[in-house]
Scaffold this motif. Structure first.
Motif, PDB file in Angstrom:
ATOM      1  N   TYR A 126      25.083 -13.157   5.590  1.00  0.00           N
ATOM      2  CA  TYR A 126      26.300 -14.140   5.269  1.00  0.00           C
ATOM      3  C   TYR A 126      26.534 -14.749   6.663  1.00  0.00           C
ATOM      4  O   TYR A 126      26.776 -14.094   7.679  1.00  0.00           O
ATOM      5  CB  TYR A 126      27.440 -13.473   4.963  1.00  0.00           C
ATOM      6  N   GLU A 127      26.164 -16.114   7.058  1.00  0.00           N
ATOM      7  CA  GLU A 127      26.299 -16.557   8.167  1.00  0.00           C
ATOM      8  C   GLU A 127      27.677 -16.912   8.737  1.00  0.00           C
ATOM      9  O   GLU A 127      28.727 -16.884   7.821  1.00  0.00           O
ATOM     10  CB  GLU A 127      25.892 -18.295   8.037  1.00  0.00           C
ATOM     11  N   GLY A 128      27.848 -16.549  10.068  1.00  0.00           N
ATOM     12  CA  GLY A 128      29.024 -16.454  10.677  1.00  0.00           C
ATOM     13  C   GLY A 128      29.779 -15.184  10.490  1.00  0.00           C
ATOM     14  O   GLY A 128      31.076 -15.396  10.761  1.00  0.00           O
ATOM     15  N   ASP A 169      24.634  -5.156  12.276  1.00  0.00           N
ATOM     16  CA  ASP A 169      25.973  -5.412  11.987  1.00  0.00           C
ATOM     17  C   ASP A 169      26.215  -6.740  11.207  1.00  0.00           C
ATOM     18  O   ASP A 169      27.452  -7.085  10.844  1.00  0.00           O
ATOM     19  CB  ASP A 169      26.995  -5.513  13.308  1.00  0.00           C
ATOM     20  N   ARG A 170      25.230  -7.407  10.639  1.00  0.00           N
ATOM     21  CA  ARG A 170      25.192  -8.400   9.891  1.00  0.00           C
ATOM     22  C   ARG A 170      25.574  -8.167   8.286  1.00  0.00           C
ATOM     23  O   ARG A 170      24.971  -7.147   8.155  1.00  0.00           O
ATOM     24  CB  ARG A 170      24.243  -9.207  10.047  1.00  0.00           C
ATOM     25  N   ILE A 171      26.248  -8.944   7.515  1.00  0.00           N
ATOM     26  CA  ILE A 171      26.664  -8.657   6.177  1.00  0.00           C
ATOM     27  C   ILE A 171      25.464  -9.009   5.421  1.00  0.00           C
ATOM     28  O   ILE A 171      25.054 -10.267   5.085  1.00  0.00           O
ATOM     29  CB  ILE A 171      27.934  -9.078   5.589  1.00  0.00           C
ATOM     30  N   ALA A 172      24.873  -8.232   4.821  1.00  0.00           N
ATOM     31  CA  ALA A 172      23.364  -8.196   4.142  1.00  0.00           C
ATOM     32  C   ALA A 172      23.748  -8.718   2.662  1.00  0.00           C
ATOM     33  O   ALA A 172      24.544  -8.337   1.929  1.00  0.00           O
ATOM     34  CB  ALA A 172      22.450  -7.013   4.025  1.00  0.00           C
ATOM     35  N   VAL A 173      22.420  -9.817   2.017  1.00  0.00           N
ATOM     36  CA  VAL A 173      22.816 -10.321   1.098  1.00  0.00           C
ATOM     37  C   VAL A 173      21.355 -10.529   0.377  1.00  0.00           C
ATOM     38  O   VAL A 173      20.592 -10.960   1.337  1.00  0.00           O
ATOM     39  CB  VAL A 173      23.634 -11.540   0.768  1.00  0.00           C
ATOM     40  N   VAL A 174      21.168 -10.197  -0.846  1.00  0.00           N
ATOM     41  CA  VAL A 174      19.675 -10.361  -1.308  1.00  0.00           C
ATOM     42  C   VAL A 174      20.092 -11.625  -2.426  1.00  0.00           C
ATOM     43  O   VAL A 174      20.548 -11.399  -3.568  1.00  0.00           O
ATOM     44  CB  VAL A 174      19.350  -9.177  -2.234  1.00  0.00           C
ATOM     45  N   PRO A 175      19.988 -12.956  -2.338  1.00  0.00           N
ATOM     46  CA  PRO A 175      20.516 -13.779  -3.196  1.00  0.00           C
ATOM     47  C   PRO A 175      19.548 -14.042  -4.513  1.00  0.00           C
ATOM     48  O   PRO A 175      20.171 -14.680  -5.582  1.00  0.00           O
ATOM     49  CB  PRO A 175      20.453 -15.267  -2.530  1.00  0.00           C
ATOM     50  N   SER A 176      18.212 -13.509  -4.309  1.00  0.00           N
ATOM     51  CA  SER A 176      17.330 -13.819  -5.375  1.00  0.00           C
ATOM     52  C   SER A 176      16.234 -13.155  -5.150  1.00  0.00           C
ATOM     53  O   SER A 176      15.647 -13.084  -4.158  1.00  0.00           O
ATOM     54  CB  SER A 176      17.356 -15.463  -5.866  1.00  0.00           C
ATOM     55  N   GLY A 177      15.585 -12.707  -6.226  1.00  0.00           N
ATOM     56  CA  GLY A 177      14.358 -11.856  -6.215  1.00  0.00           C
ATOM     57  C   GLY A 177      14.206 -11.048  -4.973  1.00  0.00           C
ATOM     58  O   GLY A 177      14.938 -10.116  -4.812  1.00  0.00           O
ATOM     59  N   ASN A 178      13.305 -11.054  -4.047  1.00  0.00           N
ATOM     60  CA  ASN A 178      12.971 -10.202  -3.052  1.00  0.00           C
ATOM     61  C   ASN A 178      13.248 -10.920  -1.465  1.00  0.00           C
ATOM     62  O   ASN A 178      12.889 -10.533  -0.723  1.00  0.00           O
ATOM     63  CB  ASN A 178      11.346  -9.719  -2.663  1.00  0.00           C
ATOM     64  N   ARG A 179      14.109 -12.240  -1.691  1.00  0.00           N
ATOM     65  CA  ARG A 179      14.584 -12.902  -0.614  1.00  0.00           C
ATOM     66  C   ARG A 179      15.749 -11.954   0.166  1.00  0.00           C
ATOM     67  O   ARG A 179      16.671 -11.949  -0.569  1.00  0.00           O
ATOM     68  CB  ARG A 179      14.836 -14.072  -0.867  1.00  0.00           C
ATOM     69  N   LEU A 180      15.404 -11.665   1.413  1.00  0.00           N
ATOM     70  CA  LEU A 180      16.381 -11.083   2.138  1.00  0.00           C
ATOM     71  C   LEU A 180      17.344 -12.178   3.154  1.00  0.00           C
ATOM     72  O   LEU A 180      16.437 -12.933   3.754  1.00  0.00           O
ATOM     73  CB  LEU A 180      16.040  -9.863   3.122  1.00  0.00           C
ATOM     74  N   VAL A 218      26.987   3.171  -6.230  1.00  0.00           N
ATOM     75  CA  VAL A 218      27.877   2.554  -6.954  1.00  0.00           C
ATOM     76  C   VAL A 218      27.757   0.905  -6.885  1.00  0.00           C
ATOM     77  O   VAL A 218      26.925   0.383  -5.978  1.00  0.00           O
ATOM     78  CB  VAL A 218      29.111   2.757  -6.391  1.00  0.00           C
ATOM     79  N   ALA A 219      28.076   0.174  -7.943  1.00  0.00           N
ATOM     80  CA  ALA A 219      27.923  -1.435  -7.931  1.00  0.00           C
ATOM     81  C   ALA A 219      29.361  -1.963  -8.108  1.00  0.00           C
ATOM     82  O   ALA A 219      30.044  -1.593  -9.145  1.00  0.00           O
ATOM     83  CB  ALA A 219      26.935  -1.615  -9.005  1.00  0.00           C
ATOM     84  N   GLU A 220      29.809  -2.595  -7.261  1.00  0.00           N
ATOM     85  CA  GLU A 220      31.203  -3.235  -7.463  1.00  0.00           C
ATOM     86  C   GLU A 220      31.020  -4.724  -7.636  1.00  0.00           C
ATOM     87  O   GLU A 220      30.882  -5.396  -6.545  1.00  0.00           O
ATOM     88  CB  GLU A 220      31.935  -2.825  -6.234  1.00  0.00           C
ATOM     89  N   PRO A 221      31.411  -5.337  -8.595  1.00  0.00           N
ATOM     90  CA  PRO A 221      31.521  -6.816  -8.745  1.00  0.00           C
ATOM     91  C   PRO A 221      32.393  -7.577  -7.560  1.00  0.00           C
ATOM     92  O   PRO A 221      33.523  -7.147  -7.087  1.00  0.00           O
ATOM     93  CB  PRO A 221      32.008  -7.191 -10.050  1.00  0.00           C
ATOM     94  N   VAL A 222      31.984  -8.686  -7.232  1.00  0.00           N
ATOM     95  CA  VAL A 222      32.836  -9.483  -5.919  1.00  0.00           C
ATOM     96  C   VAL A 222      33.684 -10.526  -6.980  1.00  0.00           C
ATOM     97  O   VAL A 222      33.392 -11.318  -7.802  1.00  0.00           O
ATOM     98  CB  VAL A 222      31.806 -10.144  -5.255  1.00  0.00           C
ATOM     99  N   ASP A 223      35.103 -10.424  -6.716  1.00  0.00           N
ATOM    100  CA  ASP A 223      35.881 -11.276  -7.306  1.00  0.00           C
ATOM    101  C   ASP A 223      35.686 -12.578  -6.369  1.00  0.00           C
ATOM    102  O   ASP A 223      36.691 -13.066  -5.700  1.00  0.00           O
ATOM    103  CB  ASP A 223      37.407 -10.571  -7.237  1.00  0.00           C
ATOM    104  N   GLY A 224      34.582 -13.305  -6.657  1.00  0.00           N
ATOM    105  CA  GLY A 224      34.638 -14.493  -6.009  1.00  0.00           C
ATOM    106  C   GLY A 224      33.137 -14.837  -5.258  1.00  0.00           C
ATOM    107  O   GLY A 224      32.308 -13.882  -5.316  1.00  0.00           O
ATOM    108  N   ARG A 225      33.224 -15.781  -4.304  1.00  0.00           N
ATOM    109  CA  ARG A 225      31.898 -15.755  -3.815  1.00  0.00           C
ATOM    110  C   ARG A 225      32.184 -16.172  -2.157  1.00  0.00           C
ATOM    111  O   ARG A 225      31.065 -16.317  -1.338  1.00  0.00           O
ATOM    112  CB  ARG A 225      31.239 -17.133  -4.280  1.00  0.00           C
ATOM    113  N   GLN A 226      33.391 -15.929  -1.637  1.00  0.00           N
ATOM    114  CA  GLN A 226      33.400 -16.072  -0.257  1.00  0.00           C
ATOM    115  C   GLN A 226      33.427 -14.891   0.482  1.00  0.00           C
ATOM    116  O   GLN A 226      33.664 -13.728  -0.305  1.00  0.00           O
ATOM    117  CB  GLN A 226      34.953 -16.830   0.050  1.00  0.00           C
ATOM    118  N   VAL A 227      33.017 -14.795   1.902  1.00  0.00           N
ATOM    119  CA  VAL A 227      32.884 -13.527   2.478  1.00  0.00           C
ATOM    120  C   VAL A 227      34.281 -12.526   2.438  1.00  0.00           C
ATOM    121  O   VAL A 227      33.893 -11.370   2.190  1.00  0.00           O
ATOM    122  CB  VAL A 227      32.545 -14.000   4.075  1.00  0.00           C
TER     123      VAL A 227
END
Length: 203
Positions: A81-83, A67-78, A166-175
């Motif tokens: 989002y905290e909290g 149930d965690r919201i997954a993010v790949v911030p760079s390369g192969n690092r998994l 599909v790929a959808e850009p995020v309008d910002g950087r907050q959760v």
């Protein structure tokens, strides 16, 4: 001697209580549902009147099957989002939204999931390949990819299979902005999936 033992016990209790008070407290989690969108409309699909469909919870790898919201911030690092977390594991969140969007079409006799023991004419099965945010040219983007199979509910025969993404850009950087991007992405991919189901099953 008895008094000395009592003092030792009291000192030990005080020590334990002190240790409890300095234990780190876990951060509160904010729970998110997948937002509804308006891409799917009842007038857009027809031809399956009187038919029923069961949507199975898709398989997902261990990184996505939480149930965690997954993010790949760079390369192969998994990472996640905290909290923050989804209201259910990601495959269930995806399935529930797809079921709701299918029900909006109004042409199908019944739409359910595998837990409802629906004796459906068709089954929609598959793998949830992507359900995470990735950074593309430093732009956070919500990705959803689904390997779908439409199955005859009586014989178990695979009628057709197809890859959707599909790929959808995020309008910002907050959760909250990330969650909104997932909602838009889900609306787009569900529109494509439903259109395909109607086209294939209606033949």
């Amino acid at each position: 001697m008895r008094r000395q033992s009592r003092c030792i016990i009291m000192a030990s209790l005080a020590s334990l209580l002190g240790a409890c008070s300095i234990l780190p407290k876990s951060d509160p989690l904010t729970v998110y549902q997948l937002p509804a969108a308006h891409e799917v409309t009842a007038a857009a699909f027809s031809g399956l009147s009187g038919r029923s469909l069961s949507v199975f919870t898709p398989y997902a790898g261990s990184f996505l099957d939480t149930d965690r919201i997954a993010v790949v911030p760079s390369g192969n690092r998994l990472s996640v989002y905290e909290g923050s977390r989804w209201s259910d594991p990601a495959p269930v969140v995806f399935r529930n939204r797809l079921v709701r969007d299918l029900r909006k079409t109004a042409d199908l006799k019944a739409v359910g999931n595998e837990r409802e023991s629906l004796l459906a004419d068709y089954q929609l099965r598959g793998d949830l390949v992507d359900f995470q945010v990735e950074y593309r040219n430093e732009q956070p983007t919500a990705l959803i990819a689904f390997e779908a199979s439409l199955v005859n509910g009586q014989s178990g025969r695979v009628i057709a299979s197809r890859h959707f993404s599909v790929a959808e850009p995020v309008d910002g950087r907050q959760v909250p902005e990330v969650v909104q991007a997932f909602g838009r992405a889900a609306g787009r991919i569900n529109h494509d999936i439903i259109q395909w189901v109607y086209r294939v099953a209606g033949k």
